[in-house]
Motif scaffolding. Structure first.
Motif, PDB file in Angstrom:
ATOM      1  N   THR A  41       0.613  -1.348  -0.042  1.00  0.00           N
ATOM      2  CA  THR A  41       0.013   0.322   0.000  1.00  0.00           C
ATOM      3  C   THR A  41       0.855   1.104  -0.033  1.00  0.00           C
ATOM      4  N   LEU A  85       1.297   4.231  -2.810  1.00  0.00           N
ATOM      5  CA  LEU A  85       1.100   5.589  -2.448  1.00  0.00           C
ATOM      6  C   LEU A  85       2.294   6.477  -2.696  1.00  0.00           C
ATOM      7  N   LEU A 133      -5.948  -0.921  -3.991  1.00  0.00           N
ATOM      8  CA  LEU A 133      -6.410   0.124  -3.775  1.00  0.00           C
ATOM      9  C   LEU A 133      -7.480   0.460  -4.834  1.00  0.00           C
ATOM     10  N   LEU A 187      -6.284   1.374   2.656  1.00  0.00           N
ATOM     11  CA  LEU A 187      -6.202   2.790   3.229  1.00  0.00           C
ATOM     12  C   LEU A 187      -6.716   3.052   4.665  1.00  0.00           C
TER      13      LEU A 187
END
Length: 118
Positions: free
Chosen positions: A8, A12, A57, A76
């Protein structure tokens, strides 16, 4: 294979992918719609979407020739929970530091005046 949290954060780390997620936070979009604001090829956007999809995501679905993308918030939420633990830790550390500094600093005399003995 990396753990989900690492995947993740790696996804990001790129500003283009964060911008794609920001766009998807306001609703589903096709790959073409997601590509519009960027000065890059459709295959480049597709590569970014693949990274986001592998991180969980983004989910993609097909409607004929069109590929629709949707944000998936579970990764998230996991990242936010992990960050929240550290935020609380550092807030407590700063509170302790503030308490300690208050014990070693002399009381402030600011705002008081001394009379001049003449």
């Amino acid at each position: 294979m990396a753990d989900p949290l690492s995947t993740t954060f790696a996804a990001l780390a790129d500003p283009t992918r964060r911008a794609i997620l920001a766009r998807l936070s306001s609703g589903d979009a096709t790959v073409g719609e997601l590509a519009e604001p960027f000065d890059m090829s459709l295959p480049a956007i597709s590569k970014h979407l693949t990274v986001l999809e592998k991180a969980g995501l983004v989910t993609k679905s097909r409607d004929g020739q069109r590929r629709h993308c949707r944000i998936s918030v579970a990764p998230l939420e996991d990242a936010t929970s992990w960050l929240e633990l550290y935020r609380k830790h550092w807030e407590q550390q700063l509170d302790h530091l503030g308490d300690y500094l208050a014990t070693i600093q002399p009381p402030s005399t600011e705002g008081t005046t001394k009379e001049n003995p003449s």
